[in-house]
Design a protein around this motif. Structure first.
Motif, PDB file in Angstrom:
ATOM      1  N   LEU A 508       0.894  -1.093  -0.102  1.00  0.00           N
ATOM      2  CA  LEU A 508      -0.012  -0.072   0.195  1.00  0.00           C
ATOM      3  C   LEU A 508       0.809   1.230   0.048  1.00  0.00           C
ATOM      4  O   LEU A 508       0.699   2.073  -0.831  1.00  0.00           O
ATOM      5  CB  LEU A 508      -0.725   0.059   1.235  1.00  0.00           C
ATOM      6  CG  LEU A 508      -2.143   0.871   1.133  1.00  0.00           C
ATOM      7  CD1 LEU A 508      -3.369   0.549   0.227  1.00  0.00           C
ATOM      8  CD2 LEU A 508      -2.790   0.776   2.461  1.00  0.00           C
ATOM      9  N   LEU A 509       1.838   1.356   0.734  1.00  0.00           N
ATOM     10  CA  LEU A 509       2.927   2.557   1.048  1.00  0.00           C
ATOM     11  C   LEU A 509       3.474   2.736  -0.415  1.00  0.00           C
ATOM     12  O   LEU A 509       3.689   3.731  -1.031  1.00  0.00           O
ATOM     13  CB  LEU A 509       3.928   2.154   2.061  1.00  0.00           C
ATOM     14  CG  LEU A 509       4.666   3.356   2.254  1.00  0.00           C
ATOM     15  CD1 LEU A 509       4.098   4.709   2.855  1.00  0.00           C
ATOM     16  CD2 LEU A 509       5.841   3.015   3.367  1.00  0.00           C
ATOM     17  N   ASN A 510       4.110   1.614  -1.061  1.00  0.00           N
ATOM     18  CA  ASN A 510       4.645   1.911  -2.269  1.00  0.00           C
ATOM     19  C   ASN A 510       3.775   1.984  -3.293  1.00  0.00           C
ATOM     20  O   ASN A 510       4.250   2.869  -4.445  1.00  0.00           O
ATOM     21  CB  ASN A 510       5.442   0.438  -2.647  1.00  0.00           C
ATOM     22  CG  ASN A 510       6.478  -0.094  -1.657  1.00  0.00           C
ATOM     23  OD1 ASN A 510       7.102   1.132  -1.156  1.00  0.00           O
ATOM     24  ND2 ASN A 510       6.841  -1.175  -1.703  1.00  0.00           N
ATOM     25  N   PRO A 514       5.036   6.333  -2.149  1.00  0.00           N
ATOM     26  CA  PRO A 514       6.666   5.870  -2.443  1.00  0.00           C
ATOM     27  C   PRO A 514       7.466   6.568  -1.691  1.00  0.00           C
ATOM     28  O   PRO A 514       7.335   8.056  -1.976  1.00  0.00           O
ATOM     29  CB  PRO A 514       6.761   5.435  -3.665  1.00  0.00           C
ATOM     30  CG  PRO A 514       5.709   6.195  -4.483  1.00  0.00           C
ATOM     31  CD  PRO A 514       4.321   6.341  -3.509  1.00  0.00           C
ATOM     32  N   ARG A 515       8.568   6.573  -0.978  1.00  0.00           N
ATOM     33  CA  ARG A 515       9.407   7.407  -0.185  1.00  0.00           C
ATOM     34  C   ARG A 515      10.210   7.971  -1.496  1.00  0.00           C
ATOM     35  O   ARG A 515      10.912   8.840  -1.052  1.00  0.00           O
ATOM     36  CB  ARG A 515      10.151   6.517   0.735  1.00  0.00           C
ATOM     37  CG  ARG A 515       9.223   5.954   1.637  1.00  0.00           C
ATOM     38  CD  ARG A 515      10.174   5.624   2.876  1.00  0.00           C
ATOM     39  NE  ARG A 515       9.462   4.972   4.047  1.00  0.00           N
ATOM     40  CZ  ARG A 515       9.398   3.892   4.692  1.00  0.00           C
ATOM     41  NH1 ARG A 515       9.977   2.823   4.155  1.00  0.00           N
ATOM     42  NH2 ARG A 515       8.606   3.642   5.682  1.00  0.00           N
ATOM     43  N   GLY A 525      -0.738  11.041  -1.143  1.00  0.00           N
ATOM     44  CA  GLY A 525      -0.815   9.631  -0.753  1.00  0.00           C
ATOM     45  C   GLY A 525      -0.740   8.996   0.458  1.00  0.00           C
ATOM     46  O   GLY A 525      -1.457   7.914   0.752  1.00  0.00           O
ATOM     47  N   LEU A 526      -0.168   9.724   1.551  1.00  0.00           N
ATOM     48  CA  LEU A 526      -0.407   9.285   2.780  1.00  0.00           C
ATOM     49  C   LEU A 526      -1.598   9.537   3.521  1.00  0.00           C
ATOM     50  O   LEU A 526      -1.960   8.914   4.315  1.00  0.00           O
ATOM     51  CB  LEU A 526       0.743  10.024   3.348  1.00  0.00           C
ATOM     52  CG  LEU A 526       0.996   9.508   5.034  1.00  0.00           C
ATOM     53  CD1 LEU A 526       1.466   8.067   5.020  1.00  0.00           C
ATOM     54  CD2 LEU A 526       2.294  10.432   5.837  1.00  0.00           C
ATOM     55  N   ILE A 527      -2.189  10.537   2.955  1.00  0.00           N
ATOM     56  CA  ILE A 527      -3.713  10.784   3.614  1.00  0.00           C
ATOM     57  C   ILE A 527      -4.666   9.754   3.209  1.00  0.00           C
ATOM     58  O   ILE A 527      -5.311   9.109   3.897  1.00  0.00           O
ATOM     59  CB  ILE A 527      -4.250  12.076   3.001  1.00  0.00           C
ATOM     60  CG1 ILE A 527      -3.403  13.059   3.640  1.00  0.00           C
ATOM     61  CG2 ILE A 527      -5.676  12.369   3.333  1.00  0.00           C
ATOM     62  CD1 ILE A 527      -3.516  14.613   2.895  1.00  0.00           C
ATOM     63  N   GLU A 528      -4.447   9.469   1.879  1.00  0.00           N
ATOM     64  CA  GLU A 528      -5.292   7.921   1.274  1.00  0.00           C
ATOM     65  C   GLU A 528      -4.893   6.959   2.291  1.00  0.00           C
ATOM     66  O   GLU A 528      -5.640   6.029   2.568  1.00  0.00           O
ATOM     67  CB  GLU A 528      -5.037   7.895   0.138  1.00  0.00           C
ATOM     68  CG  GLU A 528      -5.987   6.980  -0.431  1.00  0.00           C
ATOM     69  CD  GLU A 528      -5.648   7.019  -2.164  1.00  0.00           C
ATOM     70  OE1 GLU A 528      -6.520   5.985  -2.859  1.00  0.00           O
ATOM     71  OE2 GLU A 528      -5.222   7.853  -2.864  1.00  0.00           O
ATOM     72  N   LEU A 529      -3.422   6.712   2.386  1.00  0.00           N
ATOM     73  CA  LEU A 529      -3.051   5.508   3.051  1.00  0.00           C
ATOM     74  C   LEU A 529      -3.758   5.315   4.316  1.00  0.00           C
ATOM     75  O   LEU A 529      -4.078   4.334   5.069  1.00  0.00           O
ATOM     76  CB  LEU A 529      -1.599   5.397   3.167  1.00  0.00           C
ATOM     77  CG  LEU A 529      -1.064   4.077   3.616  1.00  0.00           C
ATOM     78  CD1 LEU A 529       0.358   3.931   2.924  1.00  0.00           C
ATOM     79  CD2 LEU A 529      -0.449   4.443   5.215  1.00  0.00           C
TER      80      LEU A 529
END
Length: 1116
Positions: A508-510, A514-515, A525-529
């Motif tokens: 999911l993070l990738n 992605p970092r 993307g982090l909000i969605e994650l």
């Protein structure tokens, strides 16, 4: 009485019936702003705020499903088929070679061709059908099929054996004196004596080992076996199993006797003599000797009518002339291979992608397997084990129903408790199947979210059955000598779940954040994650947790929450640290949304009883988000004003629909305020000191927005052209309703901003800054509502004055009700319009304003008409009471307390005084002075006096003692006070002159101690209004004396008037302290009545008071 006294406004009666205000859940009107002004500093982006609040509504919508703990009924939304599980053809049983396949085929044909016994009602007895079925299963041609049958028929026929199980008997005859028996069973095979008998309709002959027919030869001992003796019972339970060789399955018979044991002869000795018995008749003589080893004694006797049920089946024990038998292949292995072949064939006939197949075989397949199992002498446990091994392997190549697999495990468990242990080879085979299945199940659990989504009820039910299967495997672990699991299975399950969580999170993070991306791009993307993780935790708690804990005692929710919460917290800490130096409006908006989800995650954990969020990795996560939250709230303030500006610009000041009385902009404003309050609740800032600062600023911003909206409305309505001659403005009514709606919405929203004040803050108690803000805004909005109300009613002033003038000019010949009727009709029409256009609160405001307007109009009419007839004032008194009845409307309108207060009292007093004579008015003037109370007792000072009546001398004694705290009326900050005493009313004391004390220079606390006498009769002192009026003056040498204050003392209550004076000196009474005051409007009303009269007595009284008023300062 006039009929108009009964006139009640139908409109007013409906006021209490209609709801005050029905707030609807309205969608914000789709509006676009035409305002071309530049946005204020710090705005999110240029526009009218629509996009900003639409985004905010999406944030709030996410929070709607995060209130409290989730329910499975809410999460399980789909009943569609479950996702397909991974299958691998290589995980099934090893594929057979061609030679092995031919051998297995002949084994199956041999089973059918040499079947014996009678088939059950649910089995196939037709040989051709069974052989045809096997041809289809193995896929052979007709020629190959025929050749295989010929080879099998040439093989040696099998030897048969009968397997008999003696289970229990019920309700046997009692043969012993104690009312019981000591039963045992004797059973054996009766060999055929000749050719097989054809079935006939003759009655079956009964046979007994004691009463048998003659046999030509001896009955071998191997044909007879006995059970144990069960002592003292009529319902024995044996559960013993016997095996008998059978020479001819068509003619040999099984016979069973039940006997009651009562002999002490050794069983071994009796059995040795059995070979000497010739024929069945002789056998009965020695029967008693056979059972001498029994443990209880009693009388013997056959109980042929009470034989117990027995279970028997025909099997072929050892010698089968087939290729597999010749090669040493056991019936266990051949059954396993045959079942696997049949299962694959039957499942292929079903739907290819069906995962709900429960292993239902055709009748032919079931019959062949039953025959093979019986002929191979397989126990019930072995058969259950074989079906599990084949089905569990087959499930990994083509999905089966887990309920079917669970049933197979339950069958093994049931037979495992009854049967002896399996041979080591078979037990190892079973352990291998358990290991393979558990490995397959753990692989599925690692991908739990893919194969068993929480929103799919079908998939969740399959998961429940899978977990029950794994739980069954754990139950067998202590029963195996060779353990199939290296560790506890639930530990393996927990490890698989952890591994699956990490794999799912990394994927999911990738995908989402992605970092390698820059921080601002990763933020979205982090909000969605974070949102996905929150939803997943809801699923874990609402669906998965109860299954794992209830079945396997695995705390799946705690395991998952701790793991995922720590991972997302680490990611959030790193990202906020990276973005702290890149803070802008876009970043602040994203961080604000991210923090809301993280805070929801913390609260989710805290909602569960016994959980403490302080131990989480998210504890303290709010600290790096504080700058972003502050910046976002500033953006919110500016966007709210933009939104309100745009809503007012497009507002037509018309009701949004037939059921509402406010316009679109008010709906937008109330919705904005509600959203802001909901957002604050979602924020729930944990630091109390910071929460107070944020809440205080937000409450001030909301107050500014509400006042900003009313200002926009005022400007809007000022630019609208009004209809000529329109007494009730529709637009003003809408504006008034808008102000009331925003007042209520803002008050409710502000109360929702409550935050605890410090550690000792009481729940439900509003913080002081917030309470002050609410009160101030409420006053401001009420003031605005009163302004709009005055503007609305001002359009009716001219009409009301016209109708009041009509009443005042009506001749005496017209009845009072006829004179008032036009005014009441006018009011009824206008109030009908107002009721249709205003909400209840605003209608009450308008009624109060109209009431005050009517009272002022009548007062003006009275002041414009002096020295008129008493009928004139009587008509207006009638009008006043008719209006009171009209506005009260039998309790449906304004309350009587508010109607008869304020200006009403003044008007009623004037009307009453106008009907009085001059002397009655003068008496009222003095009565009002006696009733008057000082509003501020210490402001004008105090005066101490003594007063009593000396009856012997018929005189009134008044002693002025001293004064205190007088007003400083001179430039030096002091006064030169003296006191004037006079008796009133004048017509009661026409010959009495006023008297005064000495002047006390430069003091505010004069001491007089002076005694004065007034020669007056006692009867005059008892009259209505009789009093002594004390007036304190400041003596000025070069100008007019200044008024310092006055006080009145009623004569009716002094000593000597109210009660006879008893002994003592003149100074013997207690001092009386009088608080000085200034004349109020209540006293001056009587004076105004006297000013309007032309008779001499009234004019002289007014002239005297006018001279005194010249010395008075204006009322403060």
């Amino acid at each position: 009485m006039s009929t108009l006294l009964d006139i009640k406004s139908s409109v007013l009666r409906q006021v209490q019936v209609c709801p005050s205000f029905r707030r609807k859940t309205e969608q914000e009107p789709e509006t676009t702003s035409t305002d071309s002004q530049e946005p204020p500093t710090g705005a999110w982006k240029p526009g009218d705020g629509v996009e900003f609040f639409a985004h905010m509504r999406l944030i709030l919508k996410k929070g709607d499903g995060r209130q409290g703990l989730p329910c499975p009924e809410v999460l399980l939304r789909s009943g569609s088929p479950a996702p397909a599980e991974p299958v691998d053809p290589n995980r099934g049983l090893r594929a057979l070679t061609q030679e092995e396949m031919e051998m297995l085929y002949e084994e199956a044909l041999y089973t059918v061709l040499h079947r014996a016994g009678t088939m059950g009602p649910d089995q196939v007895d037709d040989e051709e059908v069974l052989l045809g079925y096997l041809q289809q299963v193995f896929g052979t041609s007709l020629e190959e099929h025929t050749q295989a049958i010929e080879r099998v028929k040439k093989a040696k026929a099998p030897m048969y054996a009968l397997k008999v199980s003696v289970m229990r008997a019920k309700n046997l005859l009692a043969k012993d004196p104690n009312g019981f028996s000591d039963p045992y069973c004797m059973l054996g095979i009766l060999p055929a004596t000749g050719a097989p008998q054809e079935p006939s309709g003759q009655k079956e002959q009964r046979f007994s080992f004691r009463k048998g027919s003659k046999r030509s030869g001896p009955l071998p001992a191997k044909y007879i076996q006995v059970t144990e003796v069960k002592s003292s019972t009529l319902n024995p339970v044996w559960k013993e199993h016997f095996l008998f060789e059978i020479e001819d399955v068509n003619t040999d018979q099984l016979h069973l006797d039940i006997w009651d044991h009562d002999d002490d002869v050794s069983l071994a000795e009796a059995c040795r003599k059995l070979n000497e018995v010739i024929g069945l008749k002789g056998m009965s003589r020695y029967f008693k000797q056979i059972v001498k080893s029994a443990r209880a004694n009693g009388t013997a006797g056959p109980t042929e009518d009470h034989t117990d049920d027995f279970l028997g089946c025909l099997n072929i024990p050892i010698r089968r002339d087939t290729a597999m038998s010749q090669r040493g292949r056991s019936g266990f292995l051949s059954y396993l291979l045959l079942l696997s072949r049949v299962l694959r064939f039957e499942h292929r006939v079903e739907e290819p992608n069906s995962s709900s197949w429960r292993g239902e075989l055709s009748v032919a397949g079931t019959t062949i397997l039953c025959l093979h199992g019986a002929q191979s002498n397989l126990s019930s446990l072995q058969l259950a084990v074989l079906h599990w091994q084949v089905s569990s392997r087959h499930h990994q190549t083509r999905t089966l129903d887990y309920g079917y697999l669970l049933g197979l495990l339950e069958d093994i468990q049931a037979h495992w408790e009854e049967a002896a242990s399996l041979p080591q080879e078979q037990e190892e085979s079973l352990a291998d199947s358990f290991s393979a299945f558990s490995e397959f199940g753990l692989r599925l659990l690692r991908q739990l979210r893919d194969y068993f989504p929480a929103t799919n009820s079908t998939a969740v039910y399959r998961l429940e059955l899978l977990l029950k299967c794994l739980d069954k495997l754990q139950l067998f672990q202590p029963s195996f000598e060779i353990c199939p699991f290296e560790t506890e299975l639930n530990m393996d399950i927990a490890a698989a779940l952890k591994r699956g969580n990490r794999e799912w999170y990394d994927q999911l993070l990738n995908t989402k954040s992605p970092r390698e991306q820059p921080g601002p791009q990763r933020l979205t993307g982090l909000i969605e994650l974070a949102d996905i993780i929150y939803e997943d935790l809801q699923s874990c708690y609402g669906v998965y947790a109860s299954l794992f804990h209830g079945i396997l005692k695995v705390d799946f929710f705690t395991l998952t929450f701790r793991q995922l919460e720590r991972l997302v917290a680490e990611e959030a800490w790193m990202l906020t640290e990276e973005l702290s130096s890149k803070m802008n409006l876009e970043v602040a908006s994203g961080l604000f949304e991210l923090y809301l989800t993280l805070a929801d995650t913390q609260r989710f954990w805290s909602c569960i009883p016994g959980r403490d969020s302080r131990s989480l990795a998210l504890a303290g996560i709010h600290t790096p988000f504080l700058p972003a939250v502050k910046l976002w709230l500033q953006v919110l303030r500016d966007q709210a004003k933009w939104r309100l500006q745009g809503a007012v610009d497009v507002d037509t000041l018309e009701p949004v629909d037939a059921a509402s009385k406010h316009s679109s902009s008010a709906a937008t404003a109330s919705l904005c305020l509600s959203h802001i309050q909901e957002l604050w609740v979602r924020l729930a800032w944990p630091d109390l000191a910071q929460a107070q600062g944020l809440g205080t600023q937000l409450s001030q911003d909301m107050c500014e927005a509400a006042l900003f909206y009313t200002e926009l409305l005022r400007k809007k309505v000022d630019t609208q052209p009004g209809a000529a001659g329109e007494a009730v403005s529709e637009q003003l009514c809408v504006v008034l309703n808008n102000v009331e709606l925003v007042r209520r919405a803002s008050g409710q929203a502000l109360r929702g901003l409550a935050w605890p004040e410090g550690a000792a803050g009481l729940e439900g108690v509003l913080p002081r800054p917030l309470l002050s803000c609410i009160q101030a805004l409420d006053e401001d909005l009420k003031r605005e509502a009163h302004t709009v109300t005055a503007h609305l009613t001002s359009k009716m002033v001219a009409d009301i004055r016209k109708y009041i003038q009509h009443i005042s000019l009506s001749p005496d010949s017209i009845q009072n009700d006829e004179a008032v009727a036009p005014l009441l009709k006018y009011l009824d029409e206008k109030l009908a319009l107002l009721n249709a256009s205003l909400v209840k609160e605003n209608l009450s405001r308008v009624l109060e304003a109209l009431w005050e307007l009517l009272l002022q109009a009548i007062l003006q009419a009275l002041s414009a008409n002096r020295d008129v007839s008493a009928d004139f004032y009587g008509r207006f008194h009638f009008t006043l009471e008719a209006l009171v009845s009209f506005f009260h409307a039998e309790g449906q309108g304004l309350p009587l307390e508010s109607l008869r207060d304020g200006s009403y009292k003044r008007l009623e007093e004037e009307l009453r005084l106008h009907k009085c004579s001059t002397r009655e008015c003068i008496e009222q003037f003095y009565l009002d002075k006696l009733k008057q109370r000082s509003l501020e007792q210490n402001r004008f000072g105090r005066l101490s006096v003594r007063c009593h009546y000396e009856a012997a001398e018929q005189r009134l004694a008044v002693e002025v003692l001293h004064a205190a705290d007088l007003l400083p009326l001179d430039a030096n900050g002091l006064s030169d006070p003296f006191v004037i005493m006079e008796l009133g009313p004048p017509h009661l004391f026409p010959l009495v002159r006023s008297q005064r004390t000495q002047v006390k220079a430069r003091t505010l606390h004069p001491v007089y101690d002076e005694l004065f006498h007034f020669s007056v009769p006692a009867e005059a002192c008892r009259r209505r209004g009789a009093c002594v009026l004390f007036t304190v003056m400041d003596h000025d040498w070069l100008s007019t004396n200044d008024f310092a204050g006055e006080a009145a003392l009623g004569l009716g209550g002094i000593s000597g008037i109210a009660r006879p004076h008893v002994g003592g000196s003149v100074r013997a009474g207690q001092p009386i302290t009088l608080h000085l005051r200034r004349p109020r409007a209540q006293v001056r009303s009587a004076l105004r009545m006297l000013e309007g009269r032309n008779n001499k007595e009234a004019q002289e009284f007014v002239k005297k008071l006018k001279e005194l008023e010249k010395c008075m300062e204006a009322d403060p």
